[in-house]
Design a protein around this motif. Structure first.
Motif, PDB file in Angstrom:
ATOM      1  N   UNK A  83       0.837  -1.209   0.000  1.00  0.00           N
ATOM      2  CA  UNK A  83       0.000   0.000   0.000  1.00  0.00           C
ATOM      3  C   UNK A  83       0.865   1.249   0.000  1.00  0.00           C
ATOM      4  N   UNK A  84       0.321   2.394  -0.426  1.00  0.00           N
ATOM      5  CA  UNK A  84       1.104   3.630  -0.427  1.00  0.00           C
ATOM      6  C   UNK A  84       1.475   4.035   0.984  1.00  0.00           C
ATOM      7  N   UNK A  85       2.566   4.785   1.092  1.00  0.00           N
ATOM      8  CA  UNK A  85       3.010   5.261   2.396  1.00  0.00           C
ATOM      9  C   UNK A  85       1.973   6.228   2.973  1.00  0.00           C
ATOM     10  N   UNK A  86       1.608   5.992   4.230  1.00  0.00           N
ATOM     11  CA  UNK A  86       0.598   6.825   4.878  1.00  0.00           C
ATOM     12  C   UNK A  86       1.278   7.821   5.820  1.00  0.00           C
ATOM     13  N   UNK A  87       0.968   9.077   5.644  1.00  0.00           N
ATOM     14  CA  UNK A  87       1.516  10.128   6.495  1.00  0.00           C
ATOM     15  C   UNK A  87       0.379  10.857   7.183  1.00  0.00           C
ATOM     16  N   UNK A  88       0.582  11.193   8.429  1.00  0.00           N
ATOM     17  CA  UNK A  88      -0.433  11.965   9.137  1.00  0.00           C
ATOM     18  C   UNK A  88       0.248  12.920  10.105  1.00  0.00           C
ATOM     19  N   UNK A  89      -0.410  14.040  10.336  1.00  0.00           N
ATOM     20  CA  UNK A  89       0.144  15.041  11.249  1.00  0.00           C
ATOM     21  C   UNK A  89       0.067  14.523  12.683  1.00  0.00           C
ATOM     22  N   UNK A  90       1.073  14.856  13.482  1.00  0.00           N
ATOM     23  CA  UNK A  90       1.122  14.440  14.878  1.00  0.00           C
ATOM     24  C   UNK A  90       0.927  15.662  15.763  1.00  0.00           C
ATOM     25  N   UNK A  91       0.020  15.540  16.713  1.00  0.00           N
ATOM     26  CA  UNK A  91      -0.234  16.658  17.621  1.00  0.00           C
ATOM     27  C   UNK A  91       0.879  16.754  18.652  1.00  0.00           C
ATOM     28  N   UNK A  92       0.922  17.898  19.348  1.00  0.00           N
ATOM     29  CA  UNK A  92       1.942  18.091  20.387  1.00  0.00           C
ATOM     30  C   UNK A  92       1.785  17.054  21.489  1.00  0.00           C
ATOM     31  N   UNK A 107       0.605  13.990  21.198  1.00  0.00           N
ATOM     32  CA  UNK A 107       1.101  12.714  20.695  1.00  0.00           C
ATOM     33  C   UNK A 107       2.619  12.689  20.685  1.00  0.00           C
ATOM     34  N   UNK A 108       3.229  13.823  20.321  1.00  0.00           N
ATOM     35  CA  UNK A 108       4.694  13.901  20.319  1.00  0.00           C
ATOM     36  C   UNK A 108       5.249  13.685  21.723  1.00  0.00           C
ATOM     37  N   UNK A 109       4.609  14.327  22.720  1.00  0.00           N
ATOM     38  CA  UNK A 109       5.086  14.160  24.098  1.00  0.00           C
ATOM     39  C   UNK A 109       4.906  12.716  24.565  1.00  0.00           C
ATOM     40  N   UNK A 110       3.781  12.106  24.198  1.00  0.00           N
ATOM     41  CA  UNK A 110       3.551  10.709  24.575  1.00  0.00           C
ATOM     42  C   UNK A 110       4.576   9.792  23.916  1.00  0.00           C
ATOM     43  N   UNK A 111       4.891  10.062  22.649  1.00  0.00           N
ATOM     44  CA  UNK A 111       5.897   9.258  21.952  1.00  0.00           C
ATOM     45  C   UNK A 111       7.269   9.404  22.598  1.00  0.00           C
ATOM     46  N   UNK A 112       7.591  10.615  23.013  1.00  0.00           N
ATOM     47  CA  UNK A 112       8.881  10.848  23.664  1.00  0.00           C
ATOM     48  C   UNK A 112       8.966  10.098  24.992  1.00  0.00           C
ATOM     49  N   UNK A 113       7.851  10.107  25.754  1.00  0.00           N
ATOM     50  CA  UNK A 113       7.854   9.382  27.031  1.00  0.00           C
ATOM     51  C   UNK A 113       8.027   7.882  26.810  1.00  0.00           C
ATOM     52  N   UNK A 114       7.332   7.365  25.803  1.00  0.00           N
ATOM     53  CA  UNK A 114       7.460   5.941  25.503  1.00  0.00           C
ATOM     54  C   UNK A 114       8.878   5.600  25.052  1.00  0.00           C
ATOM     55  N   UNK A 115       9.471   6.496  24.256  1.00  0.00           N
ATOM     56  CA  UNK A 115      10.846   6.256  23.799  1.00  0.00           C
ATOM     57  C   UNK A 115      11.820   6.271  24.973  1.00  0.00           C
ATOM     58  N   UNK A 116      11.642   7.219  25.887  1.00  0.00           N
ATOM     59  CA  UNK A 116      12.522   7.282  27.070  1.00  0.00           C
ATOM     60  C   UNK A 116      12.379   6.012  27.902  1.00  0.00           C
TER      61      UNK A 116
END
Length: 207
Positions: free
Chosen positions: A35-44, A46-55
């Motif tokens: 399937x084609x590559x799917x891109x979507x905007x990430x809210x602030x 979501x970014x903070x949640x992703x950073x916490x999960x990465x840490x």
């Protein structure tokens, strides 16, 4: 604003290159049946949640051991399937037949093959306590892909050996036929073709 931005030659060139790369990626995915590559905007948030999960992920003290277990498990699973593929499939087919005789629901033999392989490899490993079901599923997918790659390579090698044997066995005939083809090409006003190319294109002789 867009015209002003693209008035800079460097910016315009970089945008053209990015667009061309995106088109190439889209064509590659399409050819591969993906399937084609799917891109979507990430809210602030979501970014903070992703950073916490990465840490949490990278600062987990058990992470090195987890990765070691996964690496050893995945490599061992692939090695086991490459060495015992035929025997594992015979076991799976017998298991499926036994279930059918007992009136139990049917289970795909492929599922039995990899379930049994996972069981064998896990029993042989010293530690698997940090592996999750996602780790096991990822290892199985990797093993399936590697087994298919090896099988395709073996088939290709067999084909090459068969072609080489066929050419060696019928070399004189192929050379004569290639020369006849070049004579016919000359009469039609076409240039001569390399003998090797004509031999490759020639149909297999009847045994």
């Amino acid at each position: 604003m867009q015209r002003n931005r693209r008035s800079d030659p460097e910016i315009y060139r970089s945008e053209l290159e990015a667009n061309a790369a995106a088109r190439r990626l889209k064509r590659s995915l399409s050819r591969a049946g993906l399937p084609p590559q799917l891109l979507h905007a990430t809210t602030a948030a979501e970014c903070r949640a992703n950073e916490r999960e990465a840490d949490t992920y990278f600062n987990d003290p058990s992470r090195p051991e987890h990765l070691r277990q996964f690496t050893v498990f995945a490599e061992s699973l692939t090695e086991h399937m490459l060495k015992n593929d035929t025997r594992m499939r015979e076991f799976a087919e017998a298991y499926v037949e036994t279930r059918a005789r007992m009136g139990l629901p049917s289970v795909p033999a492929e599922t039995i093959v990899h379930a049994r392989a996972v069981e064998i490899v896990a029993e042989r490993m010293r530690r698997v306590d940090l592996l999750t079901s996602r780790d096991v599923a990822a290892a199985v997918r990797s093993t399936k892909a590697e087994v298919r790659r090896v099988e395709r390579q073996q088939q290709f090698d067999q084909l090459v050996r068969a072609v080489v044997t066929k050419v060696q066995r019928n070399c004189k005939r192929y050379v004569v036929e290639a020369e006849m083809e070049n004579q016919a090409r000359a009469r039609r006003g076409k240039p001569r073709a390399p003998v090797e190319s004509l031999i490759v294109q020639a149909p297999a002789p009847l045994e």
